[in-house]
Design an enzyme around this catalytic site. Structure first.
Site, PDB file in Angstrom:
ATOM      1  N   SER A  75     -12.798   6.280 -35.611  1.00 17.56           N
ATOM      2  CA  SER A  75     -12.934   6.004 -34.177  1.00 17.56           C
ATOM      3  C   SER A  75     -14.393   6.078 -33.720  1.00 17.56           C
ATOM      4  O   SER A  75     -15.230   6.749 -34.342  1.00 17.56           O
ATOM      5  CB  SER A  75     -12.110   7.008 -33.367  1.00 17.56           C
TER       6      SER A  75
HETATM    7  N1  SAM Z   1      -9.559   9.934 -36.218  1.00 19.99           N
HETATM    8  C1  SAM Z   1      -9.667   9.187 -37.446  1.00 19.99           C
HETATM    9  C2  SAM Z   1     -11.068   9.248 -37.969  1.00 19.99           C
HETATM   10  O1  SAM Z   1     -11.914   9.942 -37.391  1.00 19.99           O
HETATM   11  O2  SAM Z   1     -11.318   8.603 -38.998  1.00 19.99           O
HETATM   12  C3  SAM Z   1      -9.246   7.789 -37.254  1.00 19.99           C
HETATM   13  C4  SAM Z   1      -7.788   7.637 -37.338  1.00 19.99           C
HETATM   14  S1  SAM Z   1      -7.245   5.978 -37.491  1.00 19.99           S
HETATM   15  C5  SAM Z   1      -7.725   5.278 -35.950  1.00 19.99           C
HETATM   16  C6  SAM Z   1      -5.497   6.232 -37.335  1.00 19.99           C
HETATM   17  C7  SAM Z   1      -4.866   6.840 -38.585  1.00 19.99           C
HETATM   18  O3  SAM Z   1      -3.514   7.165 -38.260  1.00 19.99           O
HETATM   19  C8  SAM Z   1      -4.819   5.920 -39.783  1.00 19.99           C
HETATM   20  O4  SAM Z   1      -5.421   6.530 -40.881  1.00 19.99           O
HETATM   21  C9  SAM Z   1      -3.323   5.707 -40.013  1.00 19.99           C
HETATM   22  O5  SAM Z   1      -2.977   5.551 -41.381  1.00 19.99           O
HETATM   23  C10 SAM Z   1      -2.748   6.980 -39.430  1.00 19.99           C
HETATM   24  N2  SAM Z   1      -1.333   6.933 -39.051  1.00 19.99           N
HETATM   25  C11 SAM Z   1      -0.651   5.963 -38.386  1.00 19.99           C
HETATM   26  N3  SAM Z   1       0.624   6.330 -38.204  1.00 19.99           N
HETATM   27  C12 SAM Z   1       0.762   7.563 -38.737  1.00 19.99           C
HETATM   28  C13 SAM Z   1       1.855   8.481 -38.861  1.00 19.99           C
HETATM   29  N4  SAM Z   1       3.068   8.212 -38.401  1.00 19.99           N
HETATM   30  N5  SAM Z   1       1.622   9.663 -39.471  1.00 19.99           N
HETATM   31  C14 SAM Z   1       0.406   9.978 -39.958  1.00 19.99           C
HETATM   32  N6  SAM Z   1      -0.664   9.143 -39.877  1.00 19.99           N
HETATM   33  C15 SAM Z   1      -0.486   7.960 -39.273  1.00 19.99           C
END
Ligand code: SAM
Length: 233
Positions: A75
């Site tokens: 992000s």
């Molecule tokens: N905050 C993170 C960073 O600093 O890199 C970015 C996160 S990214 C925008 C969103 C993440 O949520 C992805 O890695 C995705 O695989 C994960 N994700 C989506 N649905 C999920 C779920 N149900 N449980 C766990 N992780 C999930």
């Protein structure tokens, strides 16, 4: 000789990244509405360049998200700081993060809370993030592979919950696992329109604030988005 030694130390990649990081905080966070001194200090400390792919390190401190592989993103620094500030951490909390991704937001939380549990659905991302966090010497973080939309009941309750992928609505297991007085920060909405929301638990009631429009990748899993309406999942 002494002067040459000083100059080479000042020109080291780590020092250059540190200068970029200080500028990021000054221009992107102080220049906006990030005022919590602990959040600002953590954002000055955590080496974001270690959480982006090698070939994008030169962009690590830019004002935007970056791809991290697996169709996911790290992000924007401002959004990481804003979501963290909304959690109002004082250092005593147990935090649940849903969506570890690169582990950068996890690292910021680990700087500011007592304990962090982070859930990531993609095993490879979870593994990489776990390695980075141990290289940084963070021993107050546990990363689990699994569907974070169902939370982590064994470790509940949490004083703070942060979701870093867009949910269609607040997942009931996450609200149930929030401690009294706890805060949850979560993007809610679909592919075309999402808002960052803060949910604060007051006894059996909820205080819900709509903070700002955002754009996140979809939350998948049991309480996540419908694949039919999110075409690229
Ligand atoms: N905050 C993170 C960073 O600093 O890199 C970015 C996160 S990214 C925008 C969103 C993440 O949520 C992805 O890695 C995705 O695989 C994960 N994700 C989506 N649905 C999920 C779920 N149900 N449980 C766990 N992780 C999930």
């Amino acid at each position: 000789m002494a002067e040459a030694a000083v100059r080479s130390r000042d020109d080291s990649p780590d020092r250059l990244y540190e200068l970029e990081r200080l500028r990021m905080v000054r221009e992107q966070l102080n220049g906006r509405d990030i005022v919590d001194p602990r959040v600002l200090a953590a954002m000055r400390e955590v080496p974001r360049h270690l959480f982006v792919p090698d070939d994008l390190r030169h962009l690590a401190y830019r004002d935007g998200p970056l791809p991290i592989g697996h169709d996911q993103t790290i992000s924007q620094p401002y959004i990481v700081a804003l979501m963290t500030q909304l959690l109002q951490l004082v250092g005593t909390e147990t935090v649940l993060e849903v969506g570890t991704g690169s582990g950068y937001q996890t690292a910021v939380l680990a700087w500011l809370a007592r304990r962090v549990f982070s859930l990531e659905v993609k095993a490879e991302l979870a593994q990489q993030a776990s390695e980075r966090l141990s290289e940084l010497g963070r021993d107050n973080v546990e990363i689990h592979v699994g569907d974070g939309s169902q939370g982590l009941p064994d470790q509940a309750p949490f004083e703070a919950v942060i979701v870093t992928a867009a949910a269609p609505s607040a997942p009931p297991p996450l609200t149930a696992q929030l401690a009294p007085g706890g805060r949850m920060v979560i993007p809610i909405g679909g592919r075309d329109s999402q808002y960052l929301e803060r949910w604060i638990r007051r006894g059996d009631a909820w205080h819900i604030e709509r903070v700002s429009p955002v754009m996140f990748v979809p939350l998948v899993g049991r309480y996540g988005q419908d694949k039919e309406t999110w075409w690229w999942m």
